[in-house]
Every structure is written in structure tokens, then in C-alpha cells.
Design an enzyme around this catalytic site. Structure first.
Site, short mmCIF file in Angstrom:
data_model
loop_
_atom_site.label_atom_id
_atom_site.label_comp_id
_atom_site.label_asym_id
_atom_site.label_seq_id
_atom_site.Cartn_x
_atom_site.Cartn_y
_atom_site.Cartn_z
N GLY A 1 63.90 79.46 65.93
CA GLY A 1 64.63 80.71 65.71
C GLY A 1 66.10 80.57 65.41
N GLU B 1 61.22 74.02 68.42
CA GLU B 1 60.46 74.12 67.16
C GLU B 1 61.30 74.76 66.04
OE1 GLU B 1 56.05 75.14 68.90
OE2 GLU B 1 57.38 76.82 68.50
N PRO B 2 62.40 74.15 65.66
CA PRO B 2 63.18 74.78 64.58
C PRO B 2 62.51 74.63 63.22
CG PRO B 2 64.18 72.70 65.22
CD PRO B 2 62.99 72.91 66.13
N GLY B 3 62.59 75.67 62.40
CA GLY B 3 62.05 75.61 61.04
C GLY B 3 63.18 75.89 60.06
N ARG C 1 61.50 87.65 50.68
CA ARG C 1 62.26 88.05 51.88
C ARG C 1 63.13 89.30 51.68
NH1 ARG C 1 65.73 85.21 54.05
NH2 ARG C 1 65.26 85.72 56.20
N TYR D 1 62.05 92.09 54.32
CA TYR D 1 62.90 92.54 55.42
C TYR D 1 64.40 92.59 55.10
CZ TYR D 1 61.19 87.76 56.58
OH TYR D 1 60.73 86.48 56.54
N CYS E 1 56.75 94.27 38.77
CA CYS E 1 56.55 95.69 38.54
C CYS E 1 56.67 96.46 39.86
CB CYS E 1 55.16 95.84 37.96
SG CYS E 1 55.11 97.04 36.68
N GLU E 2 57.81 96.34 40.49
CA GLU E 2 58.07 96.99 41.79
C GLU E 2 59.55 97.36 41.81
OE1 GLU E 2 56.07 97.36 44.59
OE2 GLU E 2 54.37 96.45 43.54
N TYR F 1 61.08 79.70 54.02
CA TYR F 1 60.33 80.94 53.83
C TYR F 1 60.48 81.51 52.41
CZ TYR F 1 60.20 80.42 58.87
OH TYR F 1 60.02 79.91 60.13
C1 LIG Z 1 55.88 79.81 67.25
C2 LIG Z 1 56.99 79.60 66.31
N1 LIG Z 1 57.73 78.49 66.43
C3 LIG Z 1 58.75 78.24 65.57
C4 LIG Z 1 59.05 79.10 64.55
C5 LIG Z 1 60.17 78.75 63.63
O1 LIG Z 1 61.13 79.70 63.56
P1 LIG Z 1 62.46 79.41 62.76
O2 LIG Z 1 62.08 79.04 61.38
O3 LIG Z 1 63.20 80.68 62.82
O4 LIG Z 1 63.16 78.29 63.49
C6 LIG Z 1 58.32 80.28 64.40
C7 LIG Z 1 58.63 81.23 63.32
O5 LIG Z 1 58.06 82.24 63.11
C8 LIG Z 1 57.25 80.53 65.31
O6 LIG Z 1 56.50 81.63 65.20
#
Ligand SMILES: Cc1ncc(COP(=O)(O)O)c(C=O)c1O
Length: 420
Positions: A237, A279-281, A319, A323, A350-351, A379
């Protein structure tokens, strides 16, 4: 005329070589973030584990980069898991999430011995137990708990509030049923809890609040069931820079306070500190990517606004329409020109809602100019679609100033591939 340089490459030349729209990712940037995770989290704090949330951006090449770094990976579907399997990703470093995993997805995970499955609802435990029995294998699970935290982010990317489709609600009856059920099982072993409070979070306040709540739960299950939580997965997050007022903070800003809070609460409650997982993404790949477009139609509505349309839009970046996400962009072939005009960047779908950026300051534009939208690494490719039967762009990875194709541009035939 000066062009925009990204990751050591002239972006106009990339557009000429690979055509547009084009996703461009910087491997150097991704490796920097992965290194930061190792140095400032894994090596700094003992009993820690980090996994990259692959939903943010995943291709076989990305899975190889993560594998090489030694960091684990979080997957959320059979498709993400299958990608990891294809590059021989170490399965013990995989964490499998999802609020509605199918029996086939669970079987793929258990057959391949994934490290942990994060259970989202009680019926899932029955499926896991049955498959564990079939393979005569102990499956390690965590319970995803929704701790009842409303994070200050768009409601579609909040996940930790009580009224959420994710997780087991933190409520007496639900926890009791889950604990009583799991502790009786033979092939399913609960190792801890997981929470994820949302995405694009700019401060650590809510992670800390969630940890306080989770620590009480860890204490309660110890008191009520003698159950020792070995692992606490704190989700991801961490926010990045998209537009003004948003910045990417160093990882340690989040993780030092997460560790400190867990240690303090464990001391207060007389608990052994569990293994802490992150768990960073987005934080790993978001700023590593840009998307290059070619400008087509320019339409001035006198006294109202000027719409500048590009050759992509919501299929490659949903995105903004999903949102209201904000982005910055640069006209990559006119870097030395003064931004004098205010325009709106529209996609080609077409939106009416297919607008990438409202009110962008740009130099005077002509059809054929090239625009790069910044911070599109997370994303975007992973959320892309073929809406309006538009083929997905290619993905180019840049490493030390050298470009290589990692995903081919789709063709019309690719779109027709499964049509009968
Ligand atoms: C369970 C879980 N872990 C990690 C993430 C990664 O989030 P972010 O990309 O914001 O770090 C998400 C994103 O939806 C998630 O649902």
C-alpha cells in the site's frame, strides 16, 4: 530540439523504434527499489520477509527480475501463479491471495507447493484441507483479517474497512468460527494473520492503527486457544508520486514504524514477535514506468477546453476512469518549449469518461507530437484490456540505457485468437 530522456534512453527514438502506444519500464529503477527492500527491511530487521505484489505489474521478465533479487512474490490468481511457475520462481517464496480462489487455482497452488495461502473466507479452508489431503501435504495458511480501518485513499482502493469484500471481519463470532474450524484440521496449518489496509497510502498512521488492532487479536487467540501467531503479514500500500502533493517515501518510513509498533505491542502483551511480512507492489514498479503516445486529433471548443486525443487511453490505463487517478505527462519531443496551453488529454475509446489527464499545461501541440504519461509502471499493463478491440501496447524494458522488448505488441489476430 531536446527530447525527454527516461532511464538513459531518448524516448522519441523509442517511440520511432517500437511505435506507440508503448509501455517503457526501467529495470534499473525496479532493481533499486528491490535493493532498498533488502537493505532497509530484510537486512535491517530480523525475522522479516518481503514479497513483491505482482498484481502491480507482471510478465515473465518481471518475474525473473524478482526471482533474481531473492525477494518473494504475492500472486492473486492462477494466471499470476502460472507466470511464476513458468520462470521456476521458488514456490516457497510465493504467497497466494484472493477473495474467491477457485478450486482449480487452489489445486495449482498446493500441487506446486506454494509457501503460504492467505485464506479470505471460511469455505476456502474446506477446499484447502481436501486438496492437502489429496496431495498428502501440510498447507500453511494465514487468515486475512479486515481490521476495520478506513484509509484515506479512494474508496475503490481501500480494503481494510469492515464493510469490505476482503477478509474475515474482525468480529467475535467470525474469528471464533475460523479459529475453531482451522485448529481441528490435519492438512491445513494456520501460521498467522494478514491485513492490507489499502493502496497509495501516504502516511504510516493506518498501518500503525491496524497493527495495534492485530496485536490485540494475536493476544486474544493466545489466551483463548493457546495459539501462537508465527507470522504477521502487514500487506503493501505504500504510495508513490503521480502528481503534485504525492510523493514516494523511503521504504523505511513505513517499515521502521511497522516493526517498532509490532515490537512494542508484543512487549506490552508478553508475546513473541512474529515474522513480519510486507507486500509492496506499486512502490516497486509505479515510478519505473512511462507510457508513450502519439497525439492525433486536436479539438478546440472555443471558450471551453481543448481536447487532445492520443492513440491509447483507458484500455492501456484504466485508472483515471476507474478511480479518478491523476497523472503528470510531458511532450517528449518539445522539452525545450514553454508550456503555454492548457489542454485535456483524451483517450481514443468510445467513452466520454476516457480522459487520461484533465488540464495539462503543454507547449503548443501539433498532430504527431509524442506524449509520455509518467508513473504508469503499476496497475497499467496489468489492468489493460482490449476494449474497443484495441490491441495492447508492447512493453520495453530499459537496463543501463539499453532497450529490449519484453512483451510484443498485440496484433488484430491476437484479439481474434479465441474467437470461434
Ligand atoms: C493483499 C495485497 N497485498 C499487497 C497489495 C499491493 O498493494 P500496493 O501495490 O499498493 O503496494 C495489494 C493491492 O491491492 C493487496 O491486495
Amino acid at each position: 530540439m531536446s527530447n525527454f530522456i527516461f532511464a538513459g534512453c531518448d524516448t522519441v527514438k523509442l517511440a520511432e523504434k517500437y511505435k506507440t502506444p508503448l509501455y517503457v519500464m526501467s529495470e534499473d529503477y525496479i532493481k533499486e527499489r528491490l535493493k532498498e527492500i533488502k537493505k532497509d527491511f530484510l537486512e535491517k530487521h530480523e525475522k522479516t520477509m518481503a514479497v513483491y505484489a505482482s498484481k502491480a505489474f507482471l510478465t515473465k521478465e518481471m518475474a525473473r527480475i524478482v526471482k533474481e533479487s531473492g525477494i518473494g512474490m504475492d500472486v492473486v490468481s492462477g494466471g499470476e501463479l502460472y507466470t511464476a511457475i513458468q520462470v521456476d520462481f521458488p514456490m516457497e517464496k510465493i504467497i497466494f491471495h484472493g477473495n474467491n480462489k477457485t478450486i482449480d487455482e487452489l489445486e495449482l497452488a498446493i500441487e506446486n507447493n506454494v509457501g503460504r495461502i492467505v485464506v479470505d473466507h471460511l469455505e476456502e479452508i474446506d477446499m484447502i484441507e481436501e486438496i492437502g489431503k489429496k496431495y498428502n501435504r501440510k498447507v500453511h495458511i494465514l487468515f486475512r483479517i479486515s481490521p476495520g480501518i478506513d484509509s484515506h485513499t479512494h474508496k475503490y482502493i481501500q480494503t481494510g474497512q469492515v464493510d469490505s469484500k476482503f477478509g474475515i471481519p474482525l468480529e467475535e463470532k467470525s474469528i471464533k468460527s475460523a479459529m475453531e474450524k482451522v485448529l481441528k484440521l490435519k492438512f491445513t496449518e494456520l501460521v498467522g494473520f494478514h491485513f492490507h489496509i489499502g493502496s497509495q497510502i501516504s502516511d504510516n498512521e493506518n498501518h500503525i492503527k491496524a497493527i495495534r488492532i492485530m496485536a490485540q487479536l494475536i493476544k486474544k487467540v493466545k489466551d483463548d486457544y493457546g495459539f501462537i501467531v508465527k507470522e504477521l503479514n502487514t500487506g503493501g500500500g505504500y504510495g508513490i508520486h503521480y502528481s503534485e502533493n504525492e510523493e514516494r517515501k523511503p521504504l523505511a518510513y513505513f517499515t521502521d514504524s511497522i516493526i517498532k509498533e509490532i515490537e512494542e505491542r508484543c512487549k506490552e502483551y508478553g508475546l513473541e514477535r512474529p515474522l513480519v511480512i510486507i507486500e509492496p507492489g506499486r512502490w516497486v514498479v509505479g515510478e519505473a514506468g512511462i507510457t508513450i503516445y502519439t497525439i492525433g486529433a486536436i479539438k478546440e471548443i472555443p471558450g471551453i477546453r481543448t481536447y487532445v486525443s492520443v492513440d491509447g487511453g483507458m484500455p492501456d490505463n484504466p485508472r483515471p476512469s476507474l478511480y479518478e487517478a491523476k497523472y503528470e505527462a510531458v511532450v517528449i519531443n518539445k522539452l525545450d518549449k514553454e508550456p503555454t496551453d492548457l489542454v485535456t488529454i483524451a483517450g481514443k475509446c468510445c467513452e466520454s469518461g476516457d480522459i487520461l489527464i484533465w488540464d495539462l499545461k503543454v507547449p503548443t501541440l501539433e498532430t504527431g507530437d509524442k506524449l509520455a504519461v509518467l508513473s504508469t509502471g503499476a496497475y497499467n499493463y496489468s489492468m489493460s484490456s482490449n476494449y474497443n478491440r484495441i490491441p495492447r501496447p508492447a512493453v520495453v524494458m530499459i537496463s543501463e540505457g539499453k532497450d529490449r522488448l519484453i512483451v510484443k505488441r498485440e496484433t488484430y489476430d491476437d484479439i481474434l485468437r479465441n474467437d470461434i
